[in-house]
Scaffold this motif. Structure first.
Motif, PDB file in Angstrom:
ATOM      1  N   UNK A  55       0.824  -1.207   0.000  1.00 53.78           N
ATOM      2  CA  UNK A  55       0.000   0.000   0.000  1.00 53.78           C
ATOM      3  C   UNK A  55       0.860   1.261   0.000  1.00 53.78           C
ATOM      4  N   UNK A  56       1.965   1.227   0.701  1.00 52.75           N
ATOM      5  CA  UNK A  56       2.838   2.401   0.798  1.00 52.75           C
ATOM      6  C   UNK A  56       3.786   2.530  -0.387  1.00 52.75           C
ATOM      7  N   UNK A  57       3.861   1.490  -1.213  1.00 55.40           N
ATOM      8  CA  UNK A  57       4.807   1.527  -2.322  1.00 55.40           C
ATOM      9  C   UNK A  57       6.236   1.283  -1.916  1.00 55.40           C
ATOM     10  N   UNK A  58       6.419   0.662  -0.757  1.00 53.38           N
ATOM     11  CA  UNK A  58       7.757   0.489  -0.211  1.00 53.38           C
ATOM     12  C   UNK A  58       8.317  -0.909  -0.458  1.00 53.38           C
ATOM     13  N   UNK A  59       7.539  -1.807  -1.034  1.00 57.38           N
ATOM     14  CA  UNK A  59       7.953  -3.212  -1.114  1.00 57.38           C
ATOM     15  C   UNK A  59       8.836  -3.486  -2.329  1.00 57.38           C
ATOM     16  N   UNK A  60       9.966  -2.771  -2.408  1.00 55.26           N
ATOM     17  CA  UNK A  60      10.928  -3.018  -3.475  1.00 55.26           C
ATOM     18  C   UNK A  60      11.683  -4.322  -3.207  1.00 55.26           C
ATOM     19  N   UNK A  61      12.151  -4.920  -4.265  1.00 59.07           N
ATOM     20  CA  UNK A  61      12.962  -6.132  -4.126  1.00 59.07           C
ATOM     21  C   UNK A  61      14.437  -5.784  -3.993  1.00 59.07           C
ATOM     22  N   UNK A  62      14.729  -4.567  -3.553  1.00 54.97           N
ATOM     23  CA  UNK A  62      16.121  -4.137  -3.393  1.00 54.97           C
ATOM     24  C   UNK A  62      16.790  -4.888  -2.255  1.00 54.97           C
ATOM     25  N   UNK A  63      18.113  -5.013  -2.360  1.00 55.26           N
ATOM     26  CA  UNK A  63      18.906  -5.568  -1.265  1.00 55.26           C
ATOM     27  C   UNK A  63      19.267  -4.394  -0.355  1.00 55.26           C
ATOM     28  N   UNK A  64      18.317  -4.000   0.502  1.00 51.50           N
ATOM     29  CA  UNK A  64      18.430  -2.770   1.264  1.00 51.50           C
ATOM     30  C   UNK A  64      19.506  -2.800   2.328  1.00 51.50           C
ATOM     31  N   UNK A  65      20.052  -1.609   2.621  1.00 51.44           N
ATOM     32  CA  UNK A  65      21.092  -1.474   3.630  1.00 51.44           C
ATOM     33  C   UNK A  65      20.678  -0.490   4.723  1.00 51.44           C
ATOM     34  N   UNK A  66      20.588   0.769   4.390  1.00 51.68           N
ATOM     35  CA  UNK A  66      20.343   1.797   5.399  1.00 51.68           C
ATOM     36  C   UNK A  66      19.134   2.639   5.015  1.00 51.68           C
ATOM     37  N   UNK A  67      18.475   3.194   6.049  1.00 53.64           N
ATOM     38  CA  UNK A  67      17.297   4.022   5.838  1.00 53.64           C
ATOM     39  C   UNK A  67      17.372   5.222   6.773  1.00 53.64           C
ATOM     40  N   UNK A  68      17.089   6.398   6.238  1.00 55.59           N
ATOM     41  CA  UNK A  68      17.052   7.607   7.061  1.00 55.59           C
ATOM     42  C   UNK A  68      15.767   8.366   6.793  1.00 55.59           C
ATOM     43  N   UNK A  69      15.306   9.075   7.830  1.00 54.27           N
ATOM     44  CA  UNK A  69      14.115   9.907   7.744  1.00 54.27           C
ATOM     45  C   UNK A  69      14.532  11.376   7.796  1.00 54.27           C
ATOM     46  N   UNK A  70      13.986  12.178   6.897  1.00 56.29           N
ATOM     47  CA  UNK A  70      14.253  13.608   6.910  1.00 56.29           C
ATOM     48  C   UNK A  70      13.199  14.313   6.073  1.00 56.29           C
ATOM     49  N   UNK A  71      12.906  15.525   6.421  1.00 61.56           N
ATOM     50  CA  UNK A  71      11.946  16.318   5.644  1.00 61.56           C
ATOM     51  C   UNK A  71      12.719  17.051   4.558  1.00 61.56           C
ATOM     52  N   UNK A  72      13.042  16.339   3.495  1.00 58.70           N
ATOM     53  CA  UNK A  72      13.915  16.900   2.468  1.00 58.70           C
ATOM     54  C   UNK A  72      13.282  18.086   1.762  1.00 58.70           C
ATOM     55  N   UNK A  73      11.992  17.974   1.432  1.00 57.03           N
ATOM     56  CA  UNK A  73      11.344  19.029   0.656  1.00 57.03           C
ATOM     57  C   UNK A  73      10.697  20.101   1.525  1.00 57.03           C
ATOM     58  N   UNK A  74      10.842  20.001   2.847  1.00 60.54           N
ATOM     59  CA  UNK A  74      10.379  21.043   3.731  1.00 60.54           C
ATOM     60  C   UNK A  74       8.872  21.228   3.773  1.00 60.54           C
ATOM     61  N   UNK A  75       8.103  20.166   3.487  1.00 57.58           N
ATOM     62  CA  UNK A  75       6.642  20.313   3.471  1.00 57.58           C
ATOM     63  C   UNK A  75       5.989  19.821   4.757  1.00 57.58           C
ATOM     64  N   UNK A  76       6.779  19.453   5.762  1.00 57.95           N
ATOM     65  CA  UNK A  76       6.224  19.099   7.055  1.00 57.95           C
ATOM     66  C   UNK A  76       6.060  17.628   7.312  1.00 57.95           C
ATOM     67  N   UNK A  77       6.317  16.771   6.325  1.00 57.22           N
ATOM     68  CA  UNK A  77       6.262  15.330   6.578  1.00 57.22           C
ATOM     69  C   UNK A  77       7.634  14.723   6.355  1.00 57.22           C
ATOM     70  N   UNK A  78       7.790  13.490   6.813  1.00 59.93           N
ATOM     71  CA  UNK A  78       9.090  12.834   6.742  1.00 59.93           C
ATOM     72  C   UNK A  78       9.215  12.031   5.457  1.00 59.93           C
ATOM     73  N   UNK A  79      10.248  12.330   4.701  1.00 58.70           N
ATOM     74  CA  UNK A  79      10.595  11.573   3.506  1.00 58.70           C
ATOM     75  C   UNK A  79      11.677  10.560   3.874  1.00 58.70           C
ATOM     76  N   UNK A  80      11.925   9.642   2.970  1.00 62.02           N
ATOM     77  CA  UNK A  80      12.867   8.561   3.265  1.00 62.02           C
ATOM     78  C   UNK A  80      13.953   8.483   2.198  1.00 62.02           C
ATOM     79  N   UNK A  81      15.159   8.150   2.642  1.00 62.42           N
ATOM     80  CA  UNK A  81      16.233   7.746   1.753  1.00 62.42           C
ATOM     81  C   UNK A  81      16.591   6.304   2.109  1.00 62.42           C
ATOM     82  N   UNK A  82      16.730   5.470   1.089  1.00 69.64           N
ATOM     83  CA  UNK A  82      17.093   4.069   1.291  1.00 69.64           C
ATOM     84  C   UNK A  82      18.311   3.773   0.425  1.00 69.64           C
ATOM     85  N   UNK A  83      19.337   3.183   1.038  1.00 69.64           N
ATOM     86  CA  UNK A  83      20.503   2.766   0.269  1.00 69.64           C
ATOM     87  C   UNK A  83      20.454   1.258   0.068  1.00 69.64           C
TER      88      UNK A  83
END
Length: 560
Positions: A55-83
């Motif tokens: 539902x969230x669109x997060x179920x990638x088949x990537x071999x994930x490593x690290x995840x960080x939360x930050x409001x990159x676009x400054x709109x008040x919600x938390x965006x994600x970076x995944x390596x």
């Protein structure tokens, strides 16, 4: 997997072997996590979680490593970076929550040495209808595996409103904070007792219409795989269709390279491979199109000797209009290792495969699997691009670059070939980067000596410098560089002899004389160093002063 060593000193060999084996498996296409889909869990607030990955669109088949939360676009919600270990190496997941502005974002500023207030805990009291609840968030340094999220504290509000904030600072003191009674961005300085509007402008600037409507890069290449920076094509040996031996891209003894007179598409194939034959059929019928693109084609068969009759029959049936030949086992191994190094993989090179090489003998793009003629012709547009435009064409996604285009690390490539036992290929890769302007033996040998020294091969450099001095005993530059090489090797007396000779051959060059003075100084020979100071004053007062000061300092230390 071996356990991490607990004792100080060098790691246990079994631990290193474990990492080597693990990385080998990963380069073979295996997954660190067993090819598991990424998971997003929703906290239901009752001690249970719901799987909302799809539902969230997060179920990638990537071999994930690290995840960080930050409001990159400054709109008040938390965006994600995944390596990820695999590609894409970095994913940015934008939070498109329409109620993003219903949030309190607090930046804590500590006193003393802990300005980021690491270890602080903030409690935001919320009221929704007639109920009151608390949201607790802490400031952490490091979060998850190799990750650091934003240190700003984010409190989502929904339909609730804030009624109070308290902060327990890292030193244990608890402080009630006034001035926070609505959604927004705040800064709280330890000891102030108040939340002030955060002066840092976090909201992303709006993109102008001109920027938003910028056209896509004029050249975009996806297949074959384009290289951001071309690499020298290793020399390969092959057998012509009539059984003669030939060499391609191999360095000749006089320093040149055996190159075709135009860009070349090397098409690796086998008679037992149906996709290979289909690809050959298309290339056979596209002679005019390929000639118009200025591209030569070489069908390089990989069949064993007892199967080549069938391969020749296929080419005859297709009325193959291009060049043909058969790759030796060594040539196949070279091409296989080349693509492994470029892709960071241990997966064997399949057939069909192809290599696009420019007229200067540099690999520009290559393919694993079947490609169309149109794809290869489109890739020839890479040949004439400047480095920046080539990088744009090879990039998977459009964007702005903050660094200059990379250059090919030929030495790293050569080391990989040498480590796999391809000593000749490694040597030729290194020599391929040398440009011999004057074909004088002395200049060529001196160039080789300098190149050896630059890559850390001191023994090879010494051998070549000594040879250069034999060829031109009257060269002050060769004597001086040999003296410096002797110094790097700890051969002080040999260095003194060469630097002395260099200063005699060119009395107007102060550098060998200065180096000689510092050698005497390092050996504690102060009188000889002082004599050099006197001679230096006649040619370079600055170097003479520097050496004189060094001599006086050494003399003062000796007298203590």
């Amino acid at each position: 997997m071996s356990h991490t060593p607990t004792n100080a000193g060098d790691p246990k060999e079994s631990y290193l072997d474990g990492w080597r084996s693990l990385n080998t498996l990963l380069r073979q296409g295996q997954s660190w996590s067993g090819h598991e889909q990424n998971v997003a869990l929703l906290n239901l607030g009752n001690g249970r979680f719901a799987d909302v990955s799809a539902l969230s669109g997060f179920d990638f088949a990537d071999d994930g490593r690290a995840l960080v939360r930050t409001d990159l676009d400054g709109d008040g919600d938390l965006d994600l970076f995944v390596t990820n270990r695999n590609g894409p190496r970095l994913r940015y997941l934008e939070n498109a929550n329409p109620t993003a502005d219903d949030a309190v974002i607090v930046r804590l500023v500590g006193r003393g040495g802990n300005l980021d207030a690491i270890g602080a805990r903030a409690v935001l009291r919320l009221r929704e209808d007639d109920e009151q609840r608390e949201a607790v968030v802490g400031v952490r340094a490091g979060e998850g595996y190799l990750a650091q999220s934003s240190s700003a504290l984010h409190f989502g509000l929904g339909s609730a409103r804030p009624v109070g904030l308290s902060v327990r600072w890292p030193n244990g003191a608890t402080e009630e904070i006034a001035g926070l009674d609505a959604a927004g961005r705040y800064i709280v300085v330890q000891g102030s007792g108040r939340a002030e509007p955060d002066p840092v402008a976090l909201r992303a600037p709006a993109v102008s219409t001109a920027e938003a409507e910028q056209p896509a890069p004029e050249v975009t290449v996806r297949r074959p795989i384009p290289l951001v920076a071309p690499v020298p094509m290793p020399g390969i040996e092959l057998e012509t269709d009539d059984g003669r031996s030939a060499e391609l891209y191999t360095l000749l003894p006089e320093g040149g390279r055996r190159l075709p007179n135009k860009p070349l598409w090397i098409q690796l194939w086998a008679s037992w491979c149906a996709p290979c034959v289909a690809e050959l059929t298309e290339f056979a019928g596209a002679r005019a199109e390929l000639e118009q693109a200025g591209l030569a084609v070489l069908a390089l068969g990989t069949d064993a000797e007892d199967e080549r009759a069938r391969a020749r029959a296929i080419l005859e049936r297709l009325e193959w209009p291009h060049s043909r030949g058969f790759a030796t086992p060594e040539a196949i191994d070279v091409l296989d290792l080349l693509q492994r190094v470029l892709l960071g993989t241990e997966e064997r090179l399949p057939v069909p495969a192809g290599f696009l090489v420019d007229a200067e003998g540099r690999l520009v793009a290559f393919s694993r699997g079947r490609v169309r003629v149109a794809d290869v012709v489109a890739a020839t547009r890479l040949l004439d691009l400047a480095p920046a435009a080539r990088r744009n064409a090879a990039a998977a996604l459009p964007g702005r670059w903050s660094t200059p285009p990379p250059q090919t690390d030929v030495e790293a490539l050569a080391k990989r070939f040498a480590a796999r036992g391809f000593a000749r290929t490694a040597r030729e890769l290194r020599l391929s980067t040398l440009q011999v302007v004057q074909r004088d033996s002395f200049e060529v040998v001196l160039g080789f000596a300098r190149a050896s020294l630059a890559r850390g091969d001191l023994d090879g450099a010494l051998e070549q410098f000594e040879f250069a001095v034999e060829l031109a005993p009257g060269s002050a530059a060769a004597q001086a560089e040999l003296g410096l090489a002797y110094l790097r090797g700890g051969r002080t007396q040999d260095a003194v002899r060469s630097l002395t000779r260099a200063s005699e051959l060119d009395p107007d060059d102060p550098r060998p004389l200065s180096w000689l003075g510092h050698v005497h100084l390092s050996q504690g020979e102060l009188e000889q160093a002082r004599a050099i100071v006197v001679r230096l004053r006649a040619v370079d007062e600055t170097l003479a002063i520097a050496l004189d000061r060094a001599v006086e300092l050494a003399s003062a230390k000796d007298s203590e």
